[in-house]
Every structure is written in structure tokens, then in C-alpha cells.
Design an enzyme around this catalytic site. Structure first.
Site, PDB file in Angstrom:
ATOM      1  N   ASP A 250      -3.029 -10.995 -19.202  1.00  0.00           N
ATOM      2  CA  ASP A 250      -2.624 -11.548 -20.493  1.00  0.00           C
ATOM      3  C   ASP A 250      -1.598 -12.649 -20.217  1.00  0.00           C
ATOM      4  O   ASP A 250      -0.845 -12.576 -19.242  1.00  0.00           O
ATOM      5  CB  ASP A 250      -2.001 -10.463 -21.386  1.00  0.00           C
ATOM      6  CG  ASP A 250      -2.031 -10.829 -22.852  1.00  0.00           C
ATOM      7  OD1 ASP A 250      -2.836 -10.237 -23.605  1.00  0.00           O
ATOM      8  OD2 ASP A 250      -1.256 -11.727 -23.264  1.00  0.00           O
ATOM      9  N   ALA A 279      -6.029 -17.129 -19.090  1.00  0.00           N
ATOM     10  CA  ALA A 279      -7.391 -16.644 -18.864  1.00  0.00           C
ATOM     11  C   ALA A 279      -8.241 -17.676 -18.115  1.00  0.00           C
ATOM     12  O   ALA A 279      -8.920 -17.339 -17.146  1.00  0.00           O
ATOM     13  CB  ALA A 279      -8.035 -16.319 -20.202  1.00  0.00           C
ATOM     14  N   ASP A 296     -11.714 -10.385 -24.706  1.00  0.00           N
ATOM     15  CA  ASP A 296     -11.367 -10.120 -26.114  1.00  0.00           C
ATOM     16  C   ASP A 296     -10.253 -11.081 -26.530  1.00  0.00           C
ATOM     17  O   ASP A 296      -9.105 -10.668 -26.727  1.00  0.00           O
ATOM     18  CB  ASP A 296     -10.926  -8.651 -26.265  1.00  0.00           C
ATOM     19  CG  ASP A 296     -10.642  -8.289 -27.712  1.00  0.00           C
ATOM     20  OD1 ASP A 296     -11.191  -8.954 -28.609  1.00  0.00           O
ATOM     21  OD2 ASP A 296      -9.857  -7.348 -27.949  1.00  0.00           O
ATOM     22  N   CYS A 336     -13.121 -12.323 -32.724  1.00  0.00           N
ATOM     23  CA  CYS A 336     -12.551 -11.720 -33.941  1.00  0.00           C
ATOM     24  C   CYS A 336     -12.255 -12.795 -34.986  1.00  0.00           C
ATOM     25  O   CYS A 336     -11.508 -12.559 -35.924  1.00  0.00           O
ATOM     26  CB  CYS A 336     -11.299 -10.913 -33.616  1.00  0.00           C
ATOM     27  SG  CYS A 336      -9.994 -11.912 -32.900  1.00  0.00           S
TER      28      CYS A 336
END
Ligand code: SAH
Length: 392
Positions: A250, A279, A296, A336
Site C-alpha cells: 500500500d 502499485a 483492489d 469500486c
């Protein structure tokens, strides 16, 4: 007396189909004294009453609470919130042996547009997204206390970043019961620390519960990379499933600290390491190192205007992962973003697959769990999309 909002001719169609939003362009006229957050009655052009909802200046002008003439007295809030809890009981999510974390109220999906309530082991975290809900906080809180009784020891209102600016007051963030800022929750028998004052959203991404469980089933003997790990939900489940090694990544230092804490809560010693990294940089050169990669990321598109860039972002990210998975590897990939439809997400991942030039099969198509219900009339509520891919 509620204020009156009258729709233009023909603009009642979506309401007749029970879609819960009225856009500002559909309004022909309204009473001059209607203020933000007021309860209004909505009429068609021929003066037929169609619905009751909260008015708010902006693109979505009325959020519908009922398709008749309803008063939002205390009994209304008691019934709606009791109904939401009853559904979670039926789903065996509330008051369940292994899990004490779930979404109690999912906005339009629970006929309460603008209201999110998450339950964390005796603590409710409220997130208000509309002025109407903000104005009714003093009814929502007693309704919550009533349905839970002694099962509720804390309520925190976390609405500073979600309320429109005109309602930002010292009341938009704060304790409404108790003063705990965190707790340890159980999800499928696994432990997680949730801090609602410091954490992202209401503190935890409850919506990935079932997808994490699926990962657990795939993880035995595998080397797993959990990219965008945040609290490390996927990492903990992978280890529980018998993964040989788990790496969590992260870009936030707090997330790295949290994932380490959550691993320690569940395992004495584990084959786990967490890295603070970007990332795209981390994925640059991991050739053949992992059997399973989880992607994600945060929402790339917060609204339609940036949709194209977001889809390109999903394509690039997925391509990088697909190019480097071990042969026979598995990718769990999610979006999302509410503005990205299931079809658009799939197209981006298809394009990434073609560019990666590998044989790829879809194993599972994932979405949000049943404590995040979607009104059948409001497809916009289906925001979480995921694919599990087998990469030859
Ligand atoms: N998978 C998590 C939720 C992810 S939220 C769960 O199950 O709980 C998205 C995370 O992505 C956040 O923690 C954020 O800090 C992280 N993030 C955002 N941009 C990033 C980047 N460029 N590289 C790595 N991590 C990033």
C-alpha cells in the site's frame, strides 16, 4: 405542511419506475420557501402526488424516501432501521457467531438515500451524504438505540467529508454515544482492528467480506500479492487459507502499520511482509513471483467526466499484473467506482488481457455482499465489481 415540487410533463416516468432520484432538470416549479434538506411532496404535471423525499439544491434535487405521502416522524425512522436490521438477521449476518461487522443501512438499497450506517462489534458509524439525513440525525440516533438496546455501546458520526459544504458544522464529525475510537471486530472468525476516527471511509471495507473468503479457498500453498492492501483483509484470509507467502503493498504508511497489526492479531508467526510502495512501481518487475495477485484499488472514477481516464487506468494496472503472473496463476481484480459499469470494467480487463497476450478464463464474477443490497430500481447502487481470472 410539506413543500410542493411539481415535475415537468413526461418527467414522471422514472419516478413511476420507482427510481429514487429526481434530477433538477425535471422540476417545473416548486414552493419558494423550500430549503435544503426539507421533506417535500413530489407531484406530476397534473397534480397527482407521486412521492415524498428530501430536497437538496444540486444535480440530484430530490432523494425519494417513499412513493406515497409519508411523514418522517420518529416511528418512520424506527421502522426503517428496524427493517434494515431484520434483513441482516435473515441473512445471518447480524447477531451471527463468527461475524460482528456488517453494513446496517446501505442508502438507496435500504430505502434511505443519503444514509450509511456500519456496525462494528457494538459501535455504529454513521455517514451522512445528504442535508436531509443530516437534519434528521436527531431521529436516526434514537432509532438506532432502540433497535440495538444494550448491543450498542458507541455511535460515531463521520460525515465531514461526505456532507455538502453548506452543512459542515462542528456537528458533522463526533461521538453521539460513548467515546471509543476503535474496536476489534470478528469477520468469519478472523480478527481486525477498526479505527473509525482515523481510518478510511467508516474504518473498514466491509464490502469485500465474501470475496476475501473466496480468496481463502484459492490460497493453499500459494505465493500471494495483496496490492492496495489497506487493513490487510485479503492478506489475513490468504494466510488463513494456507498461503505459502503473502506480500501486502500500500502507498500509505498507516495502512502498512495496520496490516501488520491485523496479521499479528490472527497469527503468531506467519510468512507475511508488508511494503509501503506505489502499485505501478511495485508491479514494474515482479516477473513470475506470485501465483495470486489481488488488485483492489481506490475508485479511479469519482464521476462520469473522468470515466475515460479511469478505464485506461484499470487497463494499465491489470495488464501489468496479467503480464507477470506465474503460468497457472490467478488474478482477483476489482473496481469500486460507481461511475464504472460492470460492462466497462470488463472491457478494460479484456483489453488488458489481449495486450498481455495470454490465455485467460473467467472463474468468478464478483460483486458486493448482501448487507450492501441494491434497489432493483437503482442500478447505480451496484458499485463493486470484480473478476477472478485464471491465467495460463
Ligand atoms: N483492499 C482493501 C481496500 C483497499 S482501499 C481492503 O480489503 O480493505 C485502497 C487502498 O489503496 C488504500 O489503502 C490506499 O492507501 C491505497 N492506494 C492508493 N493509491 C495507491 C497506489 N498508487 N499504490 C499503492 N496503494 C495505493
Amino acid at each position: 405542511m410539506k413543500g410542493r415540487v411539481v415535475l415537468k410533463s413526461g418527467k414522471d416516468v422514472s419516478l413511476l419506475r420507482r427510481h429514487p432520484w429526481i434530477f433538477s432538470g425535471a422540476i417545473k416549479k416548486m414552493d419558494a420557501n423550500i430549503a435544503n434538506g426539507d421533506l417535500v411532496n413530489v407531484f406530476d404535471n397534473k397534480d397527482n402526488l407521486l412521492a415524498t423525499g428530501h430536497y437538496q439544491a444540486g444535480t440530484i434535487a430530490v432523494r425519494i424516501l417513499s412513493f406515497d405521502n409519508t411523514d418522517t416522524d420518529q416511528d418512520f425512522w424506527n421502522k426503517r432501521i428496524a427493517n434494515a436490521l431484520e434483513i441482516r438477521r435473515t441473512l445471518c449476518i447480524a447477531e451471527c457467531k463468527d461475524t460482528n461487522v456488517y453494513r446496517l443501512v446501505n442508502a438507496e438499497g435500504d430505502s434511505l438515500p443519503g444514509l450509511i450506517i456500519d456496525y462494528y462489534n457494538g459501535h455504529a458509524v454513521i455517514q451522512l451524504h445528504s442535508v436531509g439525513m443530516y437534519k434528521n440525525l436527531d431521529s436516526i440516533v434514537p432509532a438506532l438505540k432502540k433497535v440495538y438496546g444494550k448491543n450498542l455501546v458507541g455511535i460515531f458520526n463521520k460525515s465531514e467529508s461526505t456532507l455538502p459544504f453548506q452543512t459542515k458544522t462542528d456537528k458533522s464529525n463526533g461521538y453521539l454515544l460513548g467515546n471509543a475510537e476503535d474496536t476489534i471486530v470478528q469477520e468469519n472468525g478472523l480478527s481486525f482492528k477498526v479505527n473509525w476516527t482515523k481510518g478510511q471511509k467508516t474504518g473498514f471495507f466491509i464490502d469485500q467480506r465474501e470475496n476475501r473468503k473466496l480468496l481463502q479457498e484459492y490460497s493453499f500453498g500459494k505465493d500471494v500479492l495483496n496490492m492496495f492492501c489497506y487493513t490487510g483483509g485479503f492478506s489475513v484470509y490468504a494466510l488463513k487459507g494456507g498461503a505459502k507467502l503473502v506480500h501486502s503493498v500500500d502507498s500509505s504508511a498507516e495502512a502498512v502499520e495496520l496490516v501488520n497489526e491485523n496479521i499479528a492479531l490472527n497469527f503468531k508467526d506467519s510468512k507475511h511482509e508488508a511494503f509501503e510502495a506505489d502499485a505501478f512501481k511495485y508491479l514494474h518487475d515482479i516477473k513470475d513471483r506470485y501465483d495470486i495477485i489481488i488488485l483492489d484499488p481506490p475508485a479511479f472514477a469519482k464521476h462520469q467526466k473522468v470515466l475515460h481516464n479511469a478505464l485506461q487506468g484499470y487497463k494499465r494496472l491489470n495488464q501489468k499484473a496479467l503480464e507477470q503472473l506465474k503460468p497457472g496463476g490467478i488474478l482477483f481484480t476489482f473496481s469500486c467506482s460507481q461511475a464504472v459499469s460492470k460492462e466497462n470494467f470488463r472491457k478494460s480487463v479484456f483489453a488488458a488481457s489481449a495486450n498481455a497476450k495470454r490465455n485467460i478464463r473467467i472463474l468468478n464474477q464478483l460483486s458486493q455482499p448482501s448487507d450492501h443490497p441494491v434497489s432493483i430500481y437503482h442500478p447505480e447502487g451496484e458499485y463493486l465489481k470484480g473478476l477472478v481470472l485464471y491465467v495460463e
